[in-house]
Design an enzyme around this catalytic site. Structure first.
Site, short mmCIF file in Angstrom:
data_model
loop_
_atom_site.label_atom_id
_atom_site.label_comp_id
_atom_site.label_asym_id
_atom_site.label_seq_id
_atom_site.Cartn_x
_atom_site.Cartn_y
_atom_site.Cartn_z
N ASP A 214 26.18 -8.89 22.31
CA ASP A 214 26.71 -7.94 23.27
C ASP A 214 27.58 -6.97 22.90
OD1 ASP A 214 27.18 -8.27 26.51
OD2 ASP A 214 29.10 -8.23 26.22
N GLU A 263 21.98 -17.45 4.92
CA GLU A 263 22.55 -18.88 4.43
C GLU A 263 22.21 -19.86 4.90
OE1 GLU A 263 26.89 -18.62 4.58
OE2 GLU A 263 27.54 -16.19 4.23
C1 GLC Z 1 27.47 -6.63 28.93
C2 GLC Z 1 27.00 -8.03 29.32
C3 GLC Z 1 27.28 -7.56 30.24
C4 GLC Z 1 28.92 -8.06 30.45
C5 GLC Z 1 29.65 -6.59 29.79
C6 GLC Z 1 30.94 -6.67 28.95
O1 GLC Z 1 26.71 -5.41 28.93
O2 GLC Z 1 25.08 -8.33 29.98
O3 GLC Z 1 27.29 -8.66 31.30
O4 GLC Z 1 30.09 -7.99 31.48
O5 GLC Z 1 29.02 -6.56 28.72
O6 GLC Z 1 30.70 -7.98 28.21
#
Ligand code: GLC
Length: 562
Positions: A214, A263
């Site tokens: 993310d 690993e």
């Molecule tokens: C990313 C995710 C989204 C989230 C953001 C903050 O863009 O896909 O859904 O709100 O990160 O974590």
């Protein structure tokens, strides 16, 4: 251009990966989806023909950002189930030959994470605060905006939990590029780096095949924290890069994680969520010793226009090829308007951040027709393709959600100026006659489903050869049979309004045509094997109409199993 044909590539080079948004996929309980619900539908996904699933966050979380606010990276939110359920789900997926990718959220934690709670308690100057971005000052530290709207800094004493606490008069600020309940971690601190190594290992030990990372482009900030008030929804490498995104320092972190994955046995992968453009900038995330894939959001954001599509495809294949990685393709996810609706708007492209009932409403029929054509084009391209749950049913965006039920922090932080992402997150319809269309045994759903979804439920589509579900199944099966994901793709001459190319694979040559806006006559010597809309027969020739994709084989091509 093009990737070479090889049968020796690891699975992810050409995988079709299906995104599960656990809140809304299937529930074995109440209004929120469960891990057991996922397990119960793995057979369905196997039948759909996908190679892997990616599951959005399932960790304990206050759910202020639907789980992207993680309070504990080593467990499962009780709303979703238990670690035991997760182990069972992973084992069952593996039995069916499905790989499992989970979501890793390293840019920020939830404010309920023990580290942030300890940081509040410990006060200014403490090592606990140094895991995040705390700053002193009478004035806000800079002008950064949260991606969800509003300032990217929160004053500790302004928090609702400050009243009566030891931080009641604490004037420090902390950085939150998203919601104020999602404080940004300080990746300059070695403790943060070590912590995430151990999180990776925890899940790799449980057998996951990879991580979708993310906000991968956000982990490192320019420590000077210079002002920047420009748009950060897509970071353009050509212009001045924002000081909070796409900084050089992020790459060192991914090299370190690549070594951790190394690993482990098997081909485990890292997938970057990085809203970075142009694709040549994005491919820096997938250099040989970094991540393995990165979402191609440039493709998702390409308007429905043949020239634009040709140029995105051409550039993507070229630049991913340059770093020796397969391209990826994606049209929908949990953050954007579903492509069956986005492509039915008068302006196509990345689309608005959600749609209100008072906004222009998408043309549902046109949107679905284009969505099928776009998907069929995407699934023909070499590399790996991502599907978002429900697109195989042709689900549209929910565009008339009442504001009272919205949960997306983007709606609240823009004071209702943006509808936000709830409309693409509505629980799936499985069974047309059951309560909640089979989503949950209790008949509850955390967001209401549009009544029209009855007709789109899985049981209505399963045995109907004209359904979107059967269309997806046919395409994925043919893609696998022809090995299109491993093909090498070259454009052929065609009118301006047409995207046409040939994919050469070890199974033969296949013609791919998308007619975006107007008709085109199928060239002689080809026979259609799959089409997204009906074609017309005229004077012994086949005419492909607007908003239609076809796949064709040489007329003398014989299936080896025929
Ligand atoms: C990313 C995710 C989204 C989230 C953001 C903050 O863009 O896909 O859904 O709100 O990160 O974590």
């Amino acid at each position: 251009m093009a990737s070479s044909v090889s049968l020796n590539h690891p699975w992810w080079h050409s995988a079709v990966i299906y995104q599960i948004y656990p809140r809304s996929f299937a529930s074995t309980d109440g209004p929120i989806g469960t891990i057991r619900g996922i397990t119960s539908k793995l057979e369905y996904l196997h039948e759909l023909g996908v190679d892997a699933i990616w599951i959005s966050p399932f960790y304990p979380s206050p759910q202020n950002d639907a789980g992207y606010d993680v309070a504990n990276y080593h467990d499962i939110d009780p709303r979703f189930g238990t670690l035991c359920d997760a182990d069972e789900m992973i084992a069952r997926a593996h039995d069916l030959g499905l790989k499992v990718i989970i979501d890793l959220v390293p840019n920020h934690t939830s404010d309920e994470h023990e580290w942030f709670q300890a940081a509040l308690e410990a006060g200014p100057g403490s090592p606990e605060r140094n895991r995040y971005w705390f700053r002193d000052g009478d004035e806000i530290p800079n002008d950064w905006r949260s991606v969800f709207g509003g300032p990217a800094w929160t004053r500790v004493s302004d928090r609702a939990d400050a009243v009566g606490s030891s931080w009641e008069n604490d004037r420090q600020w902390y950085l939150n590029l998203f919601d104020s309940s999602q404080p940004d971690l300080n990746w300059e601190n070695p403790e943060v780096r070590d912590y995430f190594d151990s999180i990776l290992r925890f899940w790799l030990d449980r057998g996951v095949d990879g991580f979708r990372v993310d906000v991968a482009h956000g982990l490192v900030k320019d420590p000077q924290l210079p002002n920047f008030s420009g748009d950060v929804s897509m970071v353009h490498g050509g212009t001045q890069r924002p000081p909070m995104f796409d900084q050089e320092g992020v790459h060192e972190i991914f090299r370190r994680w690549n070594a951790v994955l190394g690993e482990y046995e098997g081909d485990r992968i890292l997938v970057a969520e990085a809203w970075v453009d142009p694709p040549s900038r994005l491919t820096r995330y997938v250099r040989e010793d970094e991540m393995h894939q990165a979402f191609n959001f440039t493709f998702l954001a390409t308007p429905w226009n043949a020239g634009a599509l040709r140029s995105t495809i051409d550039e993507s294949l070229r630049v991913f090829g340059d770093v020796g990685r397969p391209a990826t393709w994606v049209l929908s996810n949990h953050d954007v308007v579903r492509h069956a609706s986005r492509l039915g708007l008068s302006v196509t492209g990345k689309g608005p951040n959600g749609i209100f009932a008072s906004d222009e409403q998408p043309d549902a029929e046109l949107g679905l027709q284009r969505a099928k054509a776009a998907t069929q084009l995407m699934l023909a391209l070499p590399g790996s393709a991502y599907l978002y749950q429900g697109e195989e049913l042709g689900l549209p965006e929910h565009t008339t959600l009442p504001n009272e039920v919205r949960e997306d922090p983007a709606f609240f932080r823009t004071a209702g100026a943006e509808a936000g992402r709830d409309g693409c997150r509505v629980p799936l319809p499985w069974s047309s006659e059951a309560p909640a269309y089979g989503f949950s045994p209790s008949g509850e759903t955390w967001l209401p489903q549009p009544p029209k979804w009855r007709e789109l439920a899985v049981d209505r589509q399963e045995d109907d050869p004209a359904s979107t579900l059967q269309f997806y199944r046919r395409l994925i099966a043919l893609r696998t049979e022809w090995n299109l994901g491993e093909g090498s793709f070259r454009f052929i001459e065609a009118p301006e309004h047409v995207v046409a190319g040939i994919s050469s694979t070890d199974r033969g040559e296949f013609l791919i045509v998308t007619s975006v806006d107007g008709q085109w006559i199928l060239p002689n010597g080809w026979t259609i094997a799959a089409q997204s809309s009906d074609t017309i027969s005229r004077d012994g020739r086949t005419v492909i109409g607007s908003d239609t994709t076809v796949w064709a084989t040489r007329s003398d091509w014989l299936r080896s199993d025929a």
